[in-house]
Write a protein that holds these residues in place. Structure first.
Motif, PDB file in Angstrom:
ATOM      1  N   SER A  33      11.880  -5.975  -7.714  1.00 63.20           N
ATOM      2  CA  SER A  33      11.864  -6.133  -6.259  1.00 63.20           C
ATOM      3  C   SER A  33      10.872  -5.134  -5.683  1.00 63.20           C
ATOM      4  CB  SER A  33      13.251  -5.879  -5.661  1.00 63.20           C
ATOM      5  OG  SER A  33      14.187  -6.831  -6.106  1.00 63.20           O
ATOM      6  N   LEU A  34       9.839  -5.643  -5.030  1.00 70.77           N
ATOM      7  CA  LEU A  34       8.852  -4.787  -4.382  1.00 70.77           C
ATOM      8  C   LEU A  34       9.337  -4.587  -2.948  1.00 70.77           C
ATOM      9  CD1 LEU A  34       6.454  -6.989  -6.149  1.00 70.77           C
ATOM     10  CD2 LEU A  34       5.967  -4.550  -6.265  1.00 70.77           C
ATOM     11  N   PRO A  79       9.329 -11.851 -13.417  1.00 72.81           N
ATOM     12  CA  PRO A  79       9.665 -12.407 -12.101  1.00 72.81           C
ATOM     13  C   PRO A  79       9.832 -11.293 -11.065  1.00 72.81           C
ATOM     14  CG  PRO A  79      11.577 -12.467 -13.550  1.00 72.81           C
ATOM     15  CD  PRO A  79      10.427 -12.013 -14.396  1.00 72.81           C
ATOM     16  N   PHE A  80       9.468 -11.588  -9.836  1.00 72.65           N
ATOM     17  CA  PHE A  80       9.515 -10.553  -8.793  1.00 72.65           C
ATOM     18  C   PHE A  80       9.784 -11.186  -7.439  1.00 72.65           C
ATOM     19  CE2 PHE A  80       5.075 -11.899  -9.051  1.00 72.65           C
ATOM     20  CZ  PHE A  80       4.768 -12.139  -7.715  1.00 72.65           C
ATOM     21  N   GLU A  81      10.086 -10.331  -6.484  1.00 68.16           N
ATOM     22  CA  GLU A  81      10.209 -10.719  -5.085  1.00 68.16           C
ATOM     23  C   GLU A  81       9.572  -9.630  -4.241  1.00 68.16           C
ATOM     24  OE1 GLU A  81      14.280 -10.849  -3.761  1.00 68.16           O
ATOM     25  OE2 GLU A  81      14.735  -8.845  -4.552  1.00 68.16           O
ATOM     26  N   ILE A  82       9.105 -10.007  -3.041  1.00 71.84           N
ATOM     27  CA  ILE A  82       8.526  -9.052  -2.094  1.00 71.84           C
ATOM     28  C   ILE A  82       9.436  -8.978  -0.874  1.00 71.84           C
ATOM     29  CG2 ILE A  82       6.540  -8.512  -0.634  1.00 71.84           C
ATOM     30  CD1 ILE A  82       4.840 -10.226  -2.559  1.00 71.84           C
ATOM     31  N   ILE A  83       9.864  -7.779  -0.530  1.00 76.31           N
ATOM     32  CA  ILE A  83      10.722  -7.581   0.632  1.00 76.31           C
ATOM     33  C   ILE A  83       9.926  -6.816   1.687  1.00 76.31           C
ATOM     34  CG2 ILE A  83      12.841  -6.513   1.476  1.00 76.31           C
ATOM     35  CD1 ILE A  83      14.027  -6.999  -1.285  1.00 76.31           C
ATOM     36  N   PRO A  84       9.584  -7.460   2.799  1.00 73.05           N
ATOM     37  CA  PRO A  84       8.755  -6.812   3.819  1.00 73.05           C
ATOM     38  C   PRO A  84       9.514  -5.723   4.557  1.00 73.05           C
ATOM     39  CG  PRO A  84       9.550  -8.913   4.631  1.00 73.05           C
ATOM     40  CD  PRO A  84       9.987  -8.832   3.189  1.00 73.05           C
ATOM     41  N   GLY A  85       8.761  -4.888   5.260  1.00 79.09           N
ATOM     42  CA  GLY A  85       9.376  -3.798   6.011  1.00 79.09           C
ATOM     43  C   GLY A  85       8.624  -3.508   7.292  1.00 79.09           C
ATOM     44  N   VAL A  86       9.119  -2.549   8.043  1.00 81.39           N
ATOM     45  CA  VAL A  86       8.494  -2.140   9.304  1.00 81.39           C
ATOM     46  C   VAL A  86       7.241  -1.333   8.999  1.00 81.39           C
ATOM     47  CG1 VAL A  86       8.787  -0.792  11.415  1.00 81.39           C
ATOM     48  CG2 VAL A  86      10.706  -2.119  10.494  1.00 81.39           C
ATOM     49  N   THR A  87       6.107  -1.780   9.490  1.00 80.73           N
ATOM     50  CA  THR A  87       4.886  -1.026   9.278  1.00 80.73           C
ATOM     51  C   THR A  87       4.836   0.185  10.206  1.00 80.73           C
ATOM     52  OG1 THR A  87       2.477  -1.112   9.384  1.00 80.73           O
ATOM     53  CG2 THR A  87       3.648  -2.527  10.895  1.00 80.73           C
ATOM     54  N   SER A  88       4.124   1.217   9.777  1.00 85.58           N
ATOM     55  CA  SER A  88       4.022   2.432  10.592  1.00 85.58           C
ATOM     56  C   SER A  88       3.341   2.162  11.926  1.00 85.58           C
ATOM     57  CB  SER A  88       3.281   3.524   9.827  1.00 85.58           C
ATOM     58  OG  SER A  88       2.027   3.068   9.375  1.00 85.58           O
ATOM     59  N   ALA A  89       2.506   1.125  11.996  1.00 83.33           N
ATOM     60  CA  ALA A  89       1.859   0.786  13.263  1.00 83.33           C
ATOM     61  C   ALA A  89       2.887   0.345  14.294  1.00 83.33           C
ATOM     62  CB  ALA A  89       0.830  -0.322  13.044  1.00 83.33           C
ATOM     63  N   SER A  90       3.815  -0.509  13.886  1.00 83.90           N
ATOM     64  CA  SER A  90       4.868  -0.961  14.791  1.00 83.90           C
ATOM     65  C   SER A  90       5.778   0.204  15.179  1.00 83.90           C
ATOM     66  CB  SER A  90       5.691  -2.066  14.134  1.00 83.90           C
ATOM     67  OG  SER A  90       4.902  -3.194  13.847  1.00 83.90           O
ATOM     68  N   ALA A  91       6.101   1.053  14.200  1.00 80.12           N
ATOM     69  CA  ALA A  91       6.980   2.182  14.472  1.00 80.12           C
ATOM     70  C   ALA A  91       6.330   3.184  15.418  1.00 80.12           C
ATOM     71  CB  ALA A  91       7.363   2.866  13.160  1.00 80.12           C
TER      72      ALA A  91
END
Length: 253
Positions: free
Chosen positions: A12-13, A116-128
């Motif tokens: 999991s990335l 096998p893998f998955e990508i889990i997005p997150g809050v970018t520092s730009a938005s924060a």
């Protein structure tokens, strides 16, 4: 996270956001709790790691400019190796891993190894950073486009293939990642291509961390401030038609 196959494991990335553990997604927290091993960046450590399975192995693979860092090839090798042991692996990356996070190299390594893998997005520092400063990244009448650019190439220098027309557009909000060292030179190019030095700018340092610092200023003044500054914290720069006036330039506590 699917059950790990003993033959291939599972990776999991996970994007950790800018550092504030309250900005983790529920899916990110879930994957950390299920992990057998977590390979984490420097900027994705601290309180974020409190959510990790207490039985998981923690491995620091952070990369910081000007400091001894893990080589990307070594990180790729560890991801594949741990997965091939049938483990549930979390690669914990700061911000959103799809934005200047060297995600592609790791995806290629996993794909070539059949992991096998998955990508889990997150809050970018730009938005924060914009949220912390109390401003939007886009504005209905004056900033209908948002662009993320890097201020450093693979050598740490200002890229030589910059689209000056795009990044000097005064009606665009531009976010510069990894640009503290190169911004004085970048600002010269911006002014030479028509962007006024008085264009509002926001300098955001250590976003999402207790020692976060936000400075509202202008492109010209920020370039002067960073000319001989020592870079000790990760930071990013926003400029364009940001939602504040000249009279509002101040250090945000």
């Amino acid at each position: 996270m699917p059950d790990a196959d003993p033959a291939t494991g599972f990776v999991s990335l996970v994007s950790a956001g800018p550092g504030d553990p309250e900005l983790l997604t529920l899916k990110a927290v879930n994957r950390l709790a299920l992990a057998d091993v977590v390979l984490f960046d420097d900027l994705a450590s601290g309180p974020v790691l409190d959510h990790v399975n207490p039985k998981a192995e923690l491995i620091s693979v952070g990369k910081r400019a000007g400091r001894p860092s893990a080589r990307q090839e070594h990180v790729n090798m560890q991801l594949v190796s741990h997965a091939q042991m049938g483990r549930r692996v979390v690669r914990l990356k700061s911000g959103d891993s799809g934005i200047f996070g060297r995600l592609e190299e790791e995806l290629i390594a996993l794909t070539e190894a059949g992991i096998p893998f998955e990508i889990i997005p997150g809050v970018t520092s730009a938005s924060a950073a914009a949220a912390a400063a109390g401003i939007p990244l886009t504005r209905r009448l004056t900033a209908r486009r948002l662009q993320f650019v890097t201020g450093a190439d693979v050598t740490g220098q200002l890229p030589d293939d910059i689209n000056w027309t795009a990044i000097a557009d005064p009606k665009v909000t531009t976010v510069v990642f990894m640009g503290q060292r190169s911004f004085p030179e970048l600002a010269k190019g911006l002014r030479a291509h028509g962007l006024p030095g008085s264009t509002p700018a926001l300098f955001a340092e250590a976003v999402g961390h207790p020692h976060q610092r936000l400075l509202r200023t202008t492109v010209e003044e920020l370039a002067r401030m960073l000319q001989d500054a020592q870079v000790t914290q990760p930071g990013l720069i926003l400029y364009g038609p940001l939602a504040f006036s000249e009279s509002e330039k101040t250090l945000i506590k």
